[in-house]
Every structure is written in structure tokens, then in C-alpha cells.
Design an enzyme around this catalytic site. Structure first.
Site, PDB file in Angstrom:
ATOM      1  N   GLU A 162       3.384  21.434  82.886  1.00 54.33           N
ATOM      2  CA  GLU A 162       3.012  21.652  84.283  1.00 54.33           C
ATOM      3  C   GLU A 162       1.791  20.767  84.543  1.00 54.33           C
ATOM      4  O   GLU A 162       0.828  20.816  83.770  1.00 54.33           O
ATOM      5  CB  GLU A 162       2.656  23.134  84.509  1.00 54.33           C
ATOM      6  CG  GLU A 162       2.382  23.386  85.973  1.00 54.33           C
ATOM      7  CD  GLU A 162       1.997  24.820  86.307  1.00 54.33           C
ATOM      8  OE1 GLU A 162       2.008  25.685  85.414  1.00 54.33           O
ATOM      9  OE2 GLU A 162       1.653  25.049  87.487  1.00 54.33           O
ATOM     10  N   ARG A 172       3.393  28.677  68.608  1.00 50.35           N
ATOM     11  CA  ARG A 172       2.333  27.951  69.299  1.00 50.35           C
ATOM     12  C   ARG A 172       1.271  27.504  68.304  1.00 50.35           C
ATOM     13  O   ARG A 172       0.990  28.221  67.352  1.00 50.35           O
ATOM     14  CB  ARG A 172       1.668  28.946  70.256  1.00 50.35           C
ATOM     15  CG  ARG A 172       1.578  28.534  71.660  1.00 50.35           C
ATOM     16  CD  ARG A 172       0.953  29.657  72.472  1.00 50.35           C
ATOM     17  NE  ARG A 172       0.146  29.064  73.517  1.00 50.35           N
ATOM     18  CZ  ARG A 172       0.687  28.511  74.603  1.00 50.35           C
ATOM     19  NH1 ARG A 172       1.978  28.518  74.787  1.00 50.35           N
ATOM     20  NH2 ARG A 172      -0.087  27.964  75.509  1.00 50.35           N
ATOM     21  N   LYS A 174      -5.215  25.562  79.154  1.00 54.11           N
ATOM     22  CA  LYS A 174      -5.658  24.683  80.228  1.00 54.11           C
ATOM     23  C   LYS A 174      -6.587  25.396  81.192  1.00 54.11           C
ATOM     24  O   LYS A 174      -7.500  24.795  81.733  1.00 54.11           O
ATOM     25  CB  LYS A 174      -4.434  24.139  80.974  1.00 54.11           C
ATOM     26  CG  LYS A 174      -3.776  22.994  80.248  1.00 54.11           C
ATOM     27  CD  LYS A 174      -2.628  22.420  81.067  1.00 54.11           C
ATOM     28  CE  LYS A 174      -1.414  23.284  80.978  1.00 54.11           C
ATOM     29  NZ  LYS A 174      -0.192  22.654  81.512  1.00 54.11           N
TER      30      LYS A 174
END
Ligand code: ATP
Ligand code: MG
Length: 547
Positions: free
Chosen positions: A34, A259, A269
């Protein structure tokens, strides 16, 4: 670019079976960031997995921007992400934007409505939350769940036309409010947001939700194996539902891996953006940041990052990876690549009192002693030098083999020097040493007359280049439980000191990397280094016991 791994893992095994059984003809993966921030080392794991797996099977990998949330997204991020993926050494096949598919996504939502599988809901976000139930309780049907197909089509059309305010209505999939998987309890698939999108401008005021949009994006692009992180595991049934009920001609499948998280740093982020916005750091590419751009500016190489990620493998296990493991790979990569030289971080002047005033001699040195092919260079030596403050002690403890009054050490590539006198300022601080050298002891001359225990580095004062050193420590301190991440910022994560580098670095350019003898690896900072003032970022110290 280095070899991709031959080692296998559960995803490669699945792909092999899919190919063998003819379920898949062509492997297509994607990296779907994103564009709401810069990429970090966690993304590097996802990038390497997606690109390297596809490469292993002669497949393709798309770079797709998952830009379905206009409020947080920006072209600055789009450009930074492209730069970072390319810098890591990967070439994408297609470059796509989820927003290019908005029309098709809308049409598919209309199809769901027509099939009685989606409805417009007037409940507020809060009411939807409250009626969702829990892990032990089923949810409650919305009072608007049984609207007719005609009414839903009309309302959804009017949502698109902008007749309603943000939050006034949503489109929800009609699945099962009693499902044990909460993701299947009539998830919201469209929301109203009167916001300008970086790509589509003001064309749309309704935007698809991630859980609805992502499977469609994958299917539209013909993605065969959609690889994502474990937190999406519970969404897999919804992923499959969307592709099936939207009647997508291509069926993609989702697989999850673990992850990456690293000790003493932040990998989200949202938090990284907070550090940037609150100016805790010098931008997204601050060398302390775990962002790809930060690591690049710090001096990490794509080779080191790829090797680090490859070593981690495609596991599902969790747990923080020690940051030192990443450091190991940059040392390994630079060991034979970086020229070796000398830099003095905290200078102390030395005058060689028996060396002729105006004489300068050139000493031979290897560019990198471990790589003879890198050749030789010449380094100037004259009467005045700088050494490291730490390499002198007026009253040394036992086993201190560096310089102290009456002691002799070797200057790397040069001569033995002996300390005779100490010059102090009015506060009693040592500001200069008076030494003598022995011309018989020149390095490489084969001198065997006597031995010294210490070898120290130095730079020639006249020709040395002033340098700013930026010495880094981890961005965070303390334990993860210690509250807000902002409170865990290490106040000593950056130390700026002023010293010198040897004359051979006079023309060093941005991003040039060197090993400074006894210190570590340094990178010329691309943002702040100028011809007048060189700025060196500490990439990583040497493993040695220096200090
Ligand atoms: P963050 O939570 O750090 O903001 P994100 O998951 O929201 O990250 P996206 O831009 O949505 O960021 O991620 C793009 C891809 O990178 C996704 O497939 C995601 O699973 C993957 N990814 C993100 N963070 C990590 C990580 N720490 N380790 C491995 N893969 C990651
Ligand atoms: Mg995300």
C-alpha cells in the site's frame, strides 16, 4: 544478482505439486504494497520471497500498488517503493494499481448484489462493531440485511454518485453472521470516502475494502500464488469466497508465511511515519530507520539484504530476528569489496619531533589486504599526524599496549613511534603528543630488531580530509512492553563527532563504502556529504574488540 535459493520450503513444495498436477500452468506472484509509507526490511522479505520463488519456476512477479485508501496514500510513496524494489535488484513484469480495477470491482459488487450476496447497510461503523459478536457469541443480522435486490442496486448506485456522506452507508457481503470465522460475518466491502485519490482523483467517492479488493486484484492479474503474512490466515476463507462468488475467471490461492520483525527496531509504517512526522528522525531514509532507503543511506547493500532474507527462509515461525544477524551479512558482503583505509574519529595530534620539518614521504599500502587484485596505493606520511584519542593513556592500566609515555607502538603501514612528551591545555587535557620515530622500522622493510605489542591507525595531518562521523546505535531501547514506542527511542542512537579521513578519500563520492582500520565499515552519506565536508555513516563496526 546472486543465485536464488535452491532450498525448498512449504510454498515451493505447494507450487511443485500444483505444477505437477496441472492445477497451475504459469507461476505468477505479486508484491502488493500500500503506498502509504516507505518500504522497510520486513517488506524486503516479502519482495525476495515473491520475486525469487517466481524466478525459480520461470514465473512472473507483478509490482502492484494496493491503493484503495486515498486518505493515506501518496505518489511520493509510489515512487519511493519503485526505487526501493529496483534497488533491491528485482525487475517486475507488470506495474499495476488496484485503482485501475475500480470499475471492474464495482461491477463485481453489483453482481454480488444481484445474486443476493451483498446489501447496503445503514448501520454506523460502531453499530456494526457492536453487532459483530465475539469468538464465543454469534453476531446479529443487520436490520437492513433483507433489503431487496432492487433497493440495494439503487442505493449502491447512489452511493457511487455521491448522494451520501462518509460513513452514512456501506456495502456488506451477505455471508453468515453466525460463522465461527468473524471475517465471514457480513464483512464491509465498500465504504464511502469523499477524498481525492492520488490516481483516480475525484472520480470515486466509494472505495473497496482490502479484504474484498485484494482477491479481485490477484484474480484479475492471473496471480497463481498470493503470498502474504500470517495475520491474513483467517481471511483466507473470505478471499476464496470473493473470488468464487464474484465469478472470477481466474482463481488465485492465498498462502501465508511468517512476518519478519527485528530486535530494537520498529517495523510498522504507522510508527515509522510518526517518527518522520514528529521529526524524531531525519526523514524516511534516516540511517537509523529499518526502511530500505534508510538501510541504503546507512550503507547496506542489496546483496547483504537479500542474503539476510534468504537465510531467514520462508518459515511460518515468529519471533524477533536479532539485528546483529543483518549486520553479519553486511560485513560479509563488504569484507572483500570495500577498500580499506584509515580514519581518525576523535583526533589527537602527534608531532614526530625527529622527522624533518618539510619532508613528506609516500608509503605503500594495499587497497584491501585480502584482495591483492585491488592493487596498491600510496599514503603520505610527515611530521604531524592524528591518532585516536583512545589510543593514548597517560596512566595506562595493565595490558594496555597502545601509546603511553615511554611506550612504543607501530603505526599501521609506517614506523614505530615512541611517546616522549605530553602537551596539555590549561584544564589539564592532553592536546598533543611529542613522539620520535625510528627510521629503521619502516613497514615492509623486514625490520626484526625488536617487537612492539600494539599497532594503531593514524592519518597524516597535512593531507588528511576533515570528516564528520555519524555513529549509530539502535533506534529503540528497553523491552517491547515498555509502553509507547516513542518513549523507547534511544537518546544515544546518533552521535556526531568530527575527525579526519586519510587523503585517499579526498574524492570519495556519495554511497562509497570503506573499511576503516580498527573501526568498521562506513558509507559516504548521500544527503549531507559535500566536497567541503565529508560525512561518513557508520554502517557496522568490526567484530574486533576495539574500544
Ligand atoms: P506495515 O504493517 O508495516 O505498515 P503492511 O503489511 O501494512 O505493513 P503493506 O504495504 O500492506 O504493508 O505490505 C505489502 C506486503 O508486504 C504485504 O504482502 C505484507 O504482508 C508484506 N509485509 C509487510 N510487512 C512485512 C514483514 N514485517 N515481514 C514480511 N512481510 C511483510
Ligand atoms: Mg497494510
Amino acid at each position: 544478482m546472486g543465485n536464488t535459493t535452491n532450498s525448498s520450503d512449504f510454498i515451493r513444495e505447494i507450487i511443485k505439486e500444483d505444477l505437477a498436477a496441472g492445477r497451475v500452468n504459469q507461476v505468477v506472484t505479486r508484491f502488493p504494497p500500500e503506498p502509504n509509507g516507505y518500504l522497510h526490511i520486513g517488506h524486503a522479505k516479502s519482495i525476495c520471497i515473491n520475486f525469487e520463488i517466481a524466478k525459480d519456476f520461470n514465473g512472473k512477479t507483478n509490482l502492484r500498488f494496493d491503493d484503495t485508501n486515498p486518505l493515506k496514500e501518496d505518489v511520493e510513496y509510489v515512487n519511493a517503493i519503485k526505487e526501493d524494489v529496483a534497488w533491491l535488484g528485482f525487475e517486475w513484469n507488470g506495474l499495476f494499481f488496484a485503482s485501475d480495477y475500480f470499475e471492474e470491482m464495482y461491477d463485481r459488487a453489483v453482481l454480488l448484489i444481484k445474486k443476493g450476496l451483498a446489501f447496503v447497510d445503514d448501520l454506523s461503523a460502531e453499530e456494526i462493531r457492536q453487532t459483530r459478536g465475539s469468538l464465543t457469541e454469534p453476531g446479529q443480522n443487520s436490520p437492513f440485511r433483507d433489503r431487496s435486490v432492487e433497493e440495494n442496486l439503487d442505493l449502491f448506485d447512489r452511493m457511487r454518485k455521491g448522494e451520501f456522506k462518509d460513513g452514512e452507508k456501506v456495502l456488506r457481503a451477505k455471508i453468515d453472521m453466525a460463522s465461527p470465522n468473524i471475517n465471514l460475518r457480513d464483512p464491509v466491502i465498500y465504504r464511502i470516502s469523499h477524498a481525492t485519490h492520488h490516481n483516480t482523483g475525484d472520480k470515486w467517492c466509494i472505495y473497496p475494502m482490502y479484504a474484498y479488493a485484494h482477491p479481485l486484484e490477484d484474480a484479475i492479474e492471473g496471480v497463481s500464488h498470493s503470498l502474504c503474512t500470517l495475520e491474513f490466515k483467517d481471511q483466507r476463507p473470505l478471499y476464496d469466497w470473493v473470488i468464487r462468488e464474484c465469478e472470477m475467471p481466474h482463481v488465485s490461492h492465498q498462502y501465508e508465511f511468517g512476518r519478519l520483525s527485528l530486535t530494537d527496531t520498529i517495523m510498522s509504517k504507522r510508527y515509522l511515519k510518526k517518527l518522520v512526522d514528529e521529526k524524531v528522525v531525519d526523514g524516511w531514509d534516516d540511517p537509523r530507520m529499518p526502511t530500505i532507503s534508510g538501510l541504503r543511506r546507512r550503507g547496506f547493500t542489496p546483496e547483504a539484504i537479500r542474503a539476510f532474507v534468504r537465510e531467514l527462509g520462508v518459515t511460518v515461525g515468529g519471533g524477533d530476528v536479532d539485528y546483529r544477524q543483518l549486520e553479519h551479512f553486511i560485513r560479509e558482503d563488504l569484507k572483500l569489496k570495500a577498500p580499506r583505509t584509515m580514519g581518525v574519529v576523535r583526533p589527537l595530534k602527534v608531532v614526530i619531533t625527529n622527522y624533518p620539518e618539510d619532508q613528506v614521504e609516500m608509503l605503500d599500502a594495499e587497497v584491501n589486504a585480502e584482495v591483492p587484485e585491488m592493487g596498491m596505493k600510496q599514503i603520505p606520511f610527515s611530521r604531524e599526524l592524528y591518532i585516536e584519542q583512545d589510543d593514548f593513556m597517560e596512566e595506562p592500566p595493565a595490558k594496555y599496549h597502545r601509546l603511553y609515555p615511554g611506550n612504543e607502538v607501530r603505526l599501521k603501514h609506517a614506523y614505530f613511534i615512541k611517546c616522549n612528551d605530553v602537551v596539555k591545555d590549561e584544564n589539564g587535557n592532553v592536546v598533543e603528543l611529542h613522539c620520535t620515530y625510528d627510521s629503521e622500522t619502516k613497514s615492509g622493510s623486514g625490520f626484526t630488531g625488536r617487537k612492539v605489542k600494539g599497532t594503531i591507525h593514524w592519518v597524516d595531518a597535512k593531507s588528511a580530509v576533515p570528516a564528520e562521523y555519524r555513529l549509530y546505535d539502535s533506534l529503540l531501547t528497553g523491552e517491547p512492553a515498555d509502553g509507547d514506542l516513542i518513549d523507547r527511542i534511544n537518546p544515544n542512537s546518533l552521535e556526531v563527532v568530527h575527525g579526519y579521513v586519510a587523503a585517499d578519500l579526498k574524492d570519495a563520492k556519495a554511497q562509497d563504502k570503506f573499511q576503516f582500520f580498527r573501526h568498521g565499515y562506513f558509507n559516504v552519506d548521500p544527503k549531507h556529504s559535500t566536497d567541503e565536508k565529508k560525512v561518513f555513516n557508520l554502517i557496522v563496526s568490526l567484530k574486533s574488540s576495539f574500544k
